[in-house]
Design an enzyme around this catalytic site. Structure first.
Site, PDB file in Angstrom:
ATOM      1  N   PRO A  88       5.883   0.119   5.995  1.00  0.00           N
ATOM      2  CA  PRO A  88       6.070  -0.795   7.131  1.00  0.00           C
ATOM      3  C   PRO A  88       5.117  -1.984   7.170  1.00  0.00           C
ATOM      4  O   PRO A  88       5.140  -2.743   8.123  1.00  0.00           O
ATOM      5  CB  PRO A  88       5.850   0.113   8.336  1.00  0.00           C
ATOM      6  CG  PRO A  88       4.910   1.171   7.838  1.00  0.00           C
ATOM      7  CD  PRO A  88       5.247   1.392   6.393  1.00  0.00           C
ATOM      8  N   ASP A 129       1.264   0.788  -3.827  1.00  0.00           N
ATOM      9  CA  ASP A 129       1.072   1.923  -2.912  1.00  0.00           C
ATOM     10  C   ASP A 129       2.365   2.731  -3.035  1.00  0.00           C
ATOM     11  O   ASP A 129       3.329   2.523  -2.306  1.00  0.00           O
ATOM     12  CB  ASP A 129       0.860   1.389  -1.490  1.00  0.00           C
ATOM     13  CG  ASP A 129       0.487   2.477  -0.502  1.00  0.00           C
ATOM     14  OD1 ASP A 129      -0.212   3.422  -0.908  1.00  0.00           O
ATOM     15  OD2 ASP A 129       0.909   2.384   0.664  1.00  0.00           O
ATOM     16  N   CYS A 177      -0.554   8.868  -1.157  1.00  0.00           N
ATOM     17  CA  CYS A 177      -1.101   9.719  -0.085  1.00  0.00           C
ATOM     18  C   CYS A 177      -0.710  11.159  -0.378  1.00  0.00           C
ATOM     19  O   CYS A 177      -0.263  11.884   0.501  1.00  0.00           O
ATOM     20  CB  CYS A 177      -0.631   9.270   1.290  1.00  0.00           C
ATOM     21  SG  CYS A 177       1.150   9.306   1.503  1.00  0.00           S
TER      22      CYS A 177
HETATM   23  C1  LIG Z   1       4.035   4.822   0.732  1.00  0.00           C
HETATM   24  S1  LIG Z   1       5.259   3.798   1.419  1.00  0.00           S
HETATM   25  C2  LIG Z   1       4.418   2.271   1.535  1.00  0.00           C
HETATM   26  C3  LIG Z   1       3.544   2.130   2.745  1.00  0.00           C
HETATM   27  C4  LIG Z   1       3.025   0.728   2.889  1.00  0.00           C
HETATM   28  N1  LIG Z   1       2.336   0.272   1.698  1.00  0.00           N
HETATM   29  C5  LIG Z   1       2.093   0.617   4.074  1.00  0.00           C
HETATM   30  O1  LIG Z   1       0.880   0.810   3.903  1.00  0.00           O
HETATM   31  O2  LIG Z   1       2.552   0.325   5.181  1.00  0.00           O
HETATM   32  C6  LIG Z   1       6.313   3.519   0.071  1.00  0.00           C
HETATM   33  C7  LIG Z   1       7.381   2.458   0.304  1.00  0.00           C
HETATM   34  O3  LIG Z   1       7.981   2.220  -0.970  1.00  0.00           O
HETATM   35  C8  LIG Z   1       9.311   1.870  -0.756  1.00  0.00           C
HETATM   36  N2  LIG Z   1      10.008   2.032  -2.038  1.00  0.00           N
HETATM   37  C9  LIG Z   1      10.431   3.171  -2.618  1.00  0.00           C
HETATM   38  N3  LIG Z   1      10.998   2.900  -3.813  1.00  0.00           N
HETATM   39  C10 LIG Z   1      10.909   1.560  -3.984  1.00  0.00           C
HETATM   40  C11 LIG Z   1      11.336   0.675  -5.005  1.00  0.00           C
HETATM   41  N4  LIG Z   1      11.952   1.128  -6.088  1.00  0.00           N
HETATM   42  N5  LIG Z   1      11.109  -0.635  -4.854  1.00  0.00           N
HETATM   43  C12 LIG Z   1      10.471  -1.111  -3.740  1.00  0.00           C
HETATM   44  N6  LIG Z   1      10.066  -0.315  -2.735  1.00  0.00           N
HETATM   45  C13 LIG Z   1      10.284   0.998  -2.856  1.00  0.00           C
HETATM   46  C14 LIG Z   1       9.771   2.795   0.349  1.00  0.00           C
HETATM   47  O4  LIG Z   1      10.900   2.275   1.003  1.00  0.00           O
HETATM   48  C15 LIG Z   1       8.511   2.845   1.240  1.00  0.00           C
HETATM   49  O5  LIG Z   1       8.621   1.921   2.278  1.00  0.00           O
END
Ligand SMILES: C[S@@+](CC[C@H](N)C(=O)[O-])C[C@H]1O[C@@H](n2cnc3c(N)ncnc32)[C@H](O)[C@@H]1O
Length: 435
Positions: free
Chosen positions: A238, A315, A365
């Site tokens: 987010p 991340d 995480c």
């Molecule tokens: C751990 S969360 C990130 C949290 C964010 N960095 C924060 O601190 O608010 C991982 C995110 O990666 C996104 N995600 C998953 N696969 C992805 C992809 N192939 N390309 C881009 N985003 C991706 C997910 O939708 C999710 O929102």
């Protein structure tokens, strides 16, 4: 029912231990980890958004707030010893004397949020005994058995854990009537077994503070964003780290934030708007944002050619086993093992997009060695021009050995767990540069 000493099923525990080369050394270590994951951190950390506020004013506002709600029990609120944008609130654990006859049953996610300082919102309530009226004192239990049906009205006899006391705001008739979808506070929490003070970001104007776990904050400080750099946040929604990067860049330079889910892009845009964080936001799949013949600039959006960015934060999507506290986690082995191939694809894109001498931070995480130390070992072997580097702040403990990482490499990565100095969630940070 005793407090749980592991959130996981045995097959998941074994899977996490089997990841290590020398399992026998790790059984007791991982059992400590599992027990630690069920407990609550003894501090609350919040990040001050330096684009809209400053730590000194925020501390004063927080002290006034605590004074107004519990004048005889004000927690210790202070700046973090090293991080200039972080405020720490110490919990005051105490033995709860009273257990009320009337009870409320909440789901495991709601229970975890309560122990970290949330009130109980209507969707989290599973059961409330008949006859509960607004203003009644109730004891709060977590449904460990996961067998409580929504609207349950008796004393719950399945496995449950007592987590605190509160006062009813929404009676049964407002919570469970057909056609109602209540969303507000259902029970105002007054005390919990974690001693955490109930606090929300809404006590200050939007975008002033963010309740954020310390390792997530440390992770962006490891990237060390500076004004006028070109920075990519590959998995951004987010946007909690995106807004931190923007703040450290003082909104100067070029920040690109990507996520692959449409709904999450909306959340990301909303968060960046609230936090006054300037970022170019794109809906894209970061496993294919590198394209050697692309002529796109950062502002055009992906795909990008090699060496486009000074700094990259990956991340990564992960099994998220580091959440704390956890009461019961029903992750399956198939899901647990599904993240590694995705993390490797994302990582490969990141390496290509990084400039020479640029900085790449990889974070998760989760506590799983497969998604942490093993990814680092894989990356160092696959990309010989990558090296691990020291980070500006090092608060985690080193990596878990039993992988192919050398002693020095284990020292350079940061693992946040039961034996690190920082009492927070399970997390992992590795910082690389490209020679
Ligand atoms: C751990 S969360 C990130 C949290 C964010 N960095 C924060 O601190 O608010 C991982 C995110 O990666 C996104 N995600 C998953 N696969 C992805 C992809 N192939 N390309 C881009 N985003 C991706 C997910 O939708 C999710 O929102």
């Amino acid at each position: 029912m005793p407090y749980p000493d592991s959130p996981f099923r045995q097959d998941i525990e074994l899977c996490l231990i089997n990841n290590m080369r020398d399992k026998s050394n790790y059984i007791s270590k991982m059992n400590n980890y599992f027990r630690w994951l069920c407990t609550t951190p003894q501090i609350t950390s919040l990040r001050v958004n330096t684009l809209q506020s400053n730590p000194e004013d925020t501390i004063n506002l927080l002290k006034k707030y605590f004074q107004s709600i519990k004048p005889n029990m004000i927690p210790n609120v202070s700046m973090h010893e090293k991080l200039e944008d972080v405020i720490i609130i110490q919990h005051v654990p105490s033995k709860l004397e009273s257990i009320h006859l009337k009870e409320v049953i909440v789901d495991v996610a709601c229970g975890a949020a309560v122990l970290r300082g949330a009130h109980i919102f209507a969707p989290g309530v599973l059961g409330m005994v008949n006859g509960c009226q607004t203003g009644d004192n109730v004891s709060i239990y977590v449904d460990l058995a996961k067998k409580c049906n929504k609207g349950f009205s008796k004393i719950y006899k399945e496995a449950k854990v007592f987590i605190g006391n509160g006062v009813v705001v929404m009676p049964r008739s407002s919570l469970f009537s057909p056609n109602l979808k209540p969303n507000g506070i259902a029970v105002q929490v007054s005390e919990t077994i974690s001693g955490c003070f109930q606090i929300s970001e809404n006590i200050l104007p939007p975008g002033y503070i963010l309740l954020q776990n310390l390792p997530s904050i440390i992770c962006v400080h490891a990237l060390d964003p500076k004004p006028n750099e070109i920075i990519l946040d590959m998995c951004a929604s987010p946007g909690h780290k995106t807004s931190h990067i923007a703040a450290l860049m003082k909104n100067q330079g070029t920040l690109v934030a990507i996520d692959k889910i449409t709904k999450k892009i909306e959340l990301l845009k909303e968060h960046c708007a609230n936090f006054n964080a300037k970022a170019h936001i794109f809906l894209s799949d970061s496993t294919s944002i590198f394209q050697p013949f692309s002529t796109n600039t950062p502002e055009n959006g992906p795909p990008y050619p090699a060496g486009t960015f000074d700094k990259i934060l990956l991340d990564a999507p992960c099994s998220a086993l580091g959440r704390r506290p956890q009461f019961r986690n029903d992750i399956t082995k198939a899901v647990l093992l599904s993240y590694v191939p995705l993390q490797k694809k994302l990582f490969s894109n990141a390496v290509h997009l990084l400039k020479k001498d640029g900085i790449l931070v990889y974070s998760t995480c989760t506590i799983s060695v497969g998604e942490n130390e093993n990814i680092v070992a894989w990356a160092l072997k696959k990309f010989p021009d990558l090296t691990l580097i020291e980070t500006k702040f090092h608060f985690g403990s080193g990596g878990l050995d039993g992988t192919s990482l050398s002693k020095e490499e284990l020292r350079l990565v940061q693992r946040f767990g039961e034996c690190s100095k920082t009492d927070s969630i399970g997390f992992f940070i590795a910082c690389f540069t490209r020679k």
